[in-house]
Scaffold this motif. Structure first.
Motif, PDB file in Angstrom:
ATOM      1  N   ARG A 355       0.849  -1.200   0.000  1.00  0.00           N
ATOM      2  CA  ARG A 355       0.000   0.000   0.000  1.00  0.00           C
ATOM      3  C   ARG A 355       0.881   1.246   0.000  1.00  0.00           C
ATOM      4  O   ARG A 355       1.600   1.513   0.961  1.00  0.00           O
ATOM      5  N   GLU A 356       0.825   1.989  -1.096  1.00  0.00           N
ATOM      6  CA  GLU A 356       1.701   3.144  -1.278  1.00  0.00           C
ATOM      7  C   GLU A 356       0.909   4.448  -1.226  1.00  0.00           C
ATOM      8  O   GLU A 356      -0.035   4.649  -2.012  1.00  0.00           O
ATOM      9  N   GLU A 357       1.290   5.333  -0.318  1.00  0.00           N
ATOM     10  CA  GLU A 357       0.589   6.598  -0.170  1.00  0.00           C
ATOM     11  C   GLU A 357       0.659   7.428  -1.454  1.00  0.00           C
ATOM     12  O   GLU A 357       1.604   7.326  -2.228  1.00  0.00           O
ATOM     13  N   ASP A 358      -0.388   8.208  -1.690  1.00  0.00           N
ATOM     14  CA  ASP A 358      -0.516   9.101  -2.844  1.00  0.00           C
ATOM     15  C   ASP A 358      -0.808   8.350  -4.149  1.00  0.00           C
ATOM     16  O   ASP A 358      -0.862   8.968  -5.215  1.00  0.00           O
ATOM     17  N   THR A 359      -0.980   7.038  -4.079  1.00  0.00           N
ATOM     18  CA  THR A 359      -1.464   6.307  -5.252  1.00  0.00           C
ATOM     19  C   THR A 359      -2.972   6.116  -5.093  1.00  0.00           C
ATOM     20  O   THR A 359      -3.487   6.072  -3.964  1.00  0.00           O
ATOM     21  N   PRO A 360      -3.718   6.013  -6.189  1.00  0.00           N
ATOM     22  CA  PRO A 360      -5.174   5.837  -6.068  1.00  0.00           C
ATOM     23  C   PRO A 360      -5.571   4.640  -5.210  1.00  0.00           C
ATOM     24  O   PRO A 360      -6.535   4.713  -4.436  1.00  0.00           O
ATOM     25  N   ALA A 361      -4.846   3.527  -5.337  1.00  0.00           N
ATOM     26  CA  ALA A 361      -5.224   2.318  -4.605  1.00  0.00           C
ATOM     27  C   ALA A 361      -5.040   2.461  -3.095  1.00  0.00           C
ATOM     28  O   ALA A 361      -5.581   1.651  -2.328  1.00  0.00           O
ATOM     29  N   TYR A 362      -4.304   3.475  -2.669  1.00  0.00           N
ATOM     30  CA  TYR A 362      -4.054   3.664  -1.239  1.00  0.00           C
ATOM     31  C   TYR A 362      -5.359   3.832  -0.467  1.00  0.00           C
ATOM     32  O   TYR A 362      -5.494   3.372   0.672  1.00  0.00           O
ATOM     33  N   SER A 363      -6.336   4.480  -1.096  1.00  0.00           N
ATOM     34  CA  SER A 363      -7.611   4.755  -0.422  1.00  0.00           C
ATOM     35  C   SER A 363      -8.693   3.737  -0.771  1.00  0.00           C
ATOM     36  O   SER A 363      -9.835   3.879  -0.340  1.00  0.00           O
ATOM     37  N   PHE A 364      -8.342   2.706  -1.555  1.00  0.00           N
ATOM     38  CA  PHE A 364      -9.339   1.691  -1.906  1.00  0.00           C
ATOM     39  C   PHE A 364      -9.798   0.950  -0.646  1.00  0.00           C
ATOM     40  O   PHE A 364      -8.998   0.671   0.259  1.00  0.00           O
ATOM     41  N   LYS A 365     -11.064   0.608  -0.630  1.00  0.00           N
ATOM     42  CA  LYS A 365     -11.623  -0.123   0.502  1.00  0.00           C
ATOM     43  C   LYS A 365     -11.405  -1.632   0.325  1.00  0.00           C
ATOM     44  O   LYS A 365     -10.837  -2.071  -0.669  1.00  0.00           O
ATOM     45  N   ASP A 366     -11.879  -2.395   1.289  1.00  0.00           N
ATOM     46  CA  ASP A 366     -11.783  -3.862   1.262  1.00  0.00           C
ATOM     47  C   ASP A 366     -10.337  -4.326   1.140  1.00  0.00           C
ATOM     48  O   ASP A 366     -10.003  -5.178   0.306  1.00  0.00           O
ATOM     49  N   ARG A 367      -9.478  -3.752   1.978  1.00  0.00           N
ATOM     50  CA  ARG A 367      -8.077  -4.172   1.963  1.00  0.00           C
ATOM     51  C   ARG A 367      -7.946  -5.624   2.412  1.00  0.00           C
ATOM     52  O   ARG A 367      -8.659  -6.075   3.311  1.00  0.00           O
ATOM     53  N   VAL A 368      -7.026  -6.314   1.794  1.00  0.00           N
ATOM     54  CA  VAL A 368      -6.791  -7.730   2.088  1.00  0.00           C
ATOM     55  C   VAL A 368      -5.756  -7.833   3.201  1.00  0.00           C
ATOM     56  O   VAL A 368      -4.732  -7.137   3.174  1.00  0.00           O
ATOM     57  N   ALA A 369      -6.012  -8.691   4.159  1.00  0.00           N
ATOM     58  CA  ALA A 369      -5.067  -8.877   5.265  1.00  0.00           C
ATOM     59  C   ALA A 369      -3.705  -9.289   4.734  1.00  0.00           C
ATOM     60  O   ALA A 369      -3.604 -10.058   3.775  1.00  0.00           O
ATOM     61  N   GLN A 370      -2.660  -8.763   5.376  1.00  0.00           N
ATOM     62  CA  GLN A 370      -1.299  -9.013   4.897  1.00  0.00           C
ATOM     63  C   GLN A 370      -0.975 -10.501   4.865  1.00  0.00           C
ATOM     64  O   GLN A 370      -0.332 -10.990   3.927  1.00  0.00           O
ATOM     65  N   LYS A 371      -1.415 -11.234   5.876  1.00  0.00           N
ATOM     66  CA  LYS A 371      -1.111 -12.671   5.902  1.00  0.00           C
ATOM     67  C   LYS A 371      -1.809 -13.401   4.762  1.00  0.00           C
ATOM     68  O   LYS A 371      -1.290 -14.387   4.229  1.00  0.00           O
TER      69      LYS A 371
END
Length: 489
Positions: A355-371
């Motif tokens: 997850r990289e700040e200032d990229t559009p995907a940074y604010s996307f919902k439904d983030r997947v757990a890192q594991k």
């Protein structure tokens, strides 16, 4: 004499930047040392692309300051460019921070830096950083040639446009001149690099042939329909093909949405233009592909791979997958596995989404757990390992020209190199065994030169081979006058 040490991180594009920095320091009558304890200043040429790479670069700065307190620490590269303002106060271990927007500005910067002034500077991204490179950080005989800088694709997960700016391309004549110069100095392998070679010549201000900006392929319903005119990349490859001599050329990083299919017949006509393709598909699910701000589809990408292999049956394919992109379901992750099994890439990199700040995907919902992301990446790696092992077994019993990179010290004759289907740093190697007591064989095994070898066994990623004889690829190749950091260590 002021001595400098460079600690290199990141991709091949950043490596070229590191080589340019070295050249500037040498022109300033400084001396490169390969022992950091001897250095007056240490350069951390950093990566700022994903979280793990950023952490590695920051740790390198902190460790260098701790371990070599008498040396000044200079942070350069993508991390310096992306976070200069933040790191100015947050990273006191760095005695200076220099972005990669305009490497030609380093001379004035370094004079003040050596004089004791703490500077933090970035510059507007213009043109493509290039120039003479007296020392290469690659293995002997090989060089990266940067033909573009920046990227205008704006994939939703990618920070490259934030770091390196919009797409700019080098003039074709400058690229040809650089390749000719390096050939005269004994280089035999050229890897063309850029964030997206397919877009060569299509940047807003590009004029690579003196005829104005080139056009990207037309996309209709996610299908690449090509261009009315020959693509700039195909024209560049034709120009390279006109250069006489024994050398090989590999094209790295071609975005799948506008892959230049007209490069295929160019490669058919010149075997020196290797049928090696690095195409980062990232996902095999259409919904995720669209969320990544890509225009193609899994079926179009499968058709692309089929078209490549029809034109060039021996083609080698490398790709990249991002696992755990925001919103990715188990079913969509499985679609990527099915896609990988369908295209059967020879090599691939499979990474958990960062997850990289200032990229559009940074604010996307439904983030997947890192594991979960990590587990999905491991699944892709496992599938690719099985495919790679099967493909490598197909090389057993065949003879290839192997570019020798290292000669292992010891009683037994062992050298390490690469065949044409193995790109530097990212793919496997070929271990060549030879009779060290045989003058003919011993004389043939030289770093930066080809040798003919027969593949006798394969492992997960590497191949074993035995010496066969001299390679025809060495005929007419001048003795190397290039300096390689790997030989000076």
């Amino acid at each position: 004499m002021t001595k400098f040490f460079i600690d290199q991180h990141g991709c091949a594009k950043n490596q070229v930047d590191g080589e340019l920095l070295i050249n500037h320091f040498l022109d300033m009558k400084m001396e490169q040392t390969f022992s950091p304890e001897e250095a007056d200043f240490i350069v951390i040429n950093s990566c700022g692309f994903i979280e793990s790479a950023k952490k590695e670069s920051l740790d390198a700065v902190v460790s260098a300051k701790r371990d070599y307190p008498n040396a000044k620490i200079l942070l350069t590269g993508c991390l310096a460019e992306r976070y200069a303002n933040m790191l100015k106060d947050a990273l006191p271990e760095a005695d200076g921070i220099f972005g990669n927007g305009n490497i030609s500005k380093i001379d004035e910067f370094i004079r003040s830096f050596i004089g004791g002034e703490r500077l933090v500077e970035t510059f507007k991204q213009e043109g493509v950083c290039c120039g003479e490179r007296k020392v290469l950080l690659s293995y002997p005989g090989s060089a990266f040639i940067k033909i573009t800088e920046g990227c205008s694709n704006h994939c939703s997960f990618c920070a490259i446009p934030l770091i390196r700016g919009e797409l700019r391309s080098r003039k074709a004549s400058d690229i040809i001149d650089e390749i000719k110069s390096l050939i005269s100095r004994g280089i035999v392998e050229f890897n063309l690099i850029g964030q997206d070679l397919a877009a060569y010549g299509t940047g807003a201000a590009d004029d690579v042939f003196g005829e104005g900006r080139a056009q990207l392929p037309v996309l209709e319903k996610g299908i690449n329909c090509g261009t009315k005119e020959e693509s700039a990349l195909a024209r560049l490859l034709k120009m390279i093909s006109e250069i006489p001599g024994n050398f090989i050329v590999r094209t790295l990083y071609i975005h799948p949405d506008h892959f230049n299919r007209d490069i295929l017949p160019v490669m058919q006509k010149d075997k020196r233009l290797l049928p090696y393709f690095d195409i980062p598909f990232q996902s095999g699910d259409d919904t995720i592909i669209r969320a990544m701000n890509r225009k193609g589809s899994a079926q179009e990408y499968i058709r692309l791979v089929s078209d490549i292999r029809k034109a060039l049956p021996d083609a080698t394919l490398r790709t990249t997958f991002l696992a755990g992109f925001p919103g990715e379901t188990d079913e969509q992750a499985e679609n990527s596995v099915k896609f990988l099994k369908t295209i059967e890439s020879d090599w691939s990199g499979c990474f958990p989404y960062s997850r990289e700040e200032d990229t559009p995907a940074y604010s996307f919902k439904d983030r997947v757990a890192q594991k979960v992301s990590k587990k999905r990446a491991e699944r892709l790696v496992s599938e690719q390992t099985e495919i790679t092992q099967r493909h490598l077994k197909a090389h057993v019993g065949k003879e290839y020209d192997i570019l020798i990179e290292e000669i292992v010290e010891g009683e037994d004759g062992i050298a390490i190199g690469r065949a044409w289907f193995q790109a530097p740093d990212v793919d496997g190697s070929v271990v060549v065994r030879y009779e060290k007591d045989d003058p003919k064989e011993n004389d043939a095994i030289k770093k930066g030169r080809f040798v003919r070898a027969k593949i006798v066994a394969s492992s997960e990623v590497d191949l074993d081979a035995v010496f066969v004889g001299e390679s025809e690829m060495n005929k007419g190749v001048p003795a190397s006058t290039m300096k390689f950091a790997t030989e000076m260590l």
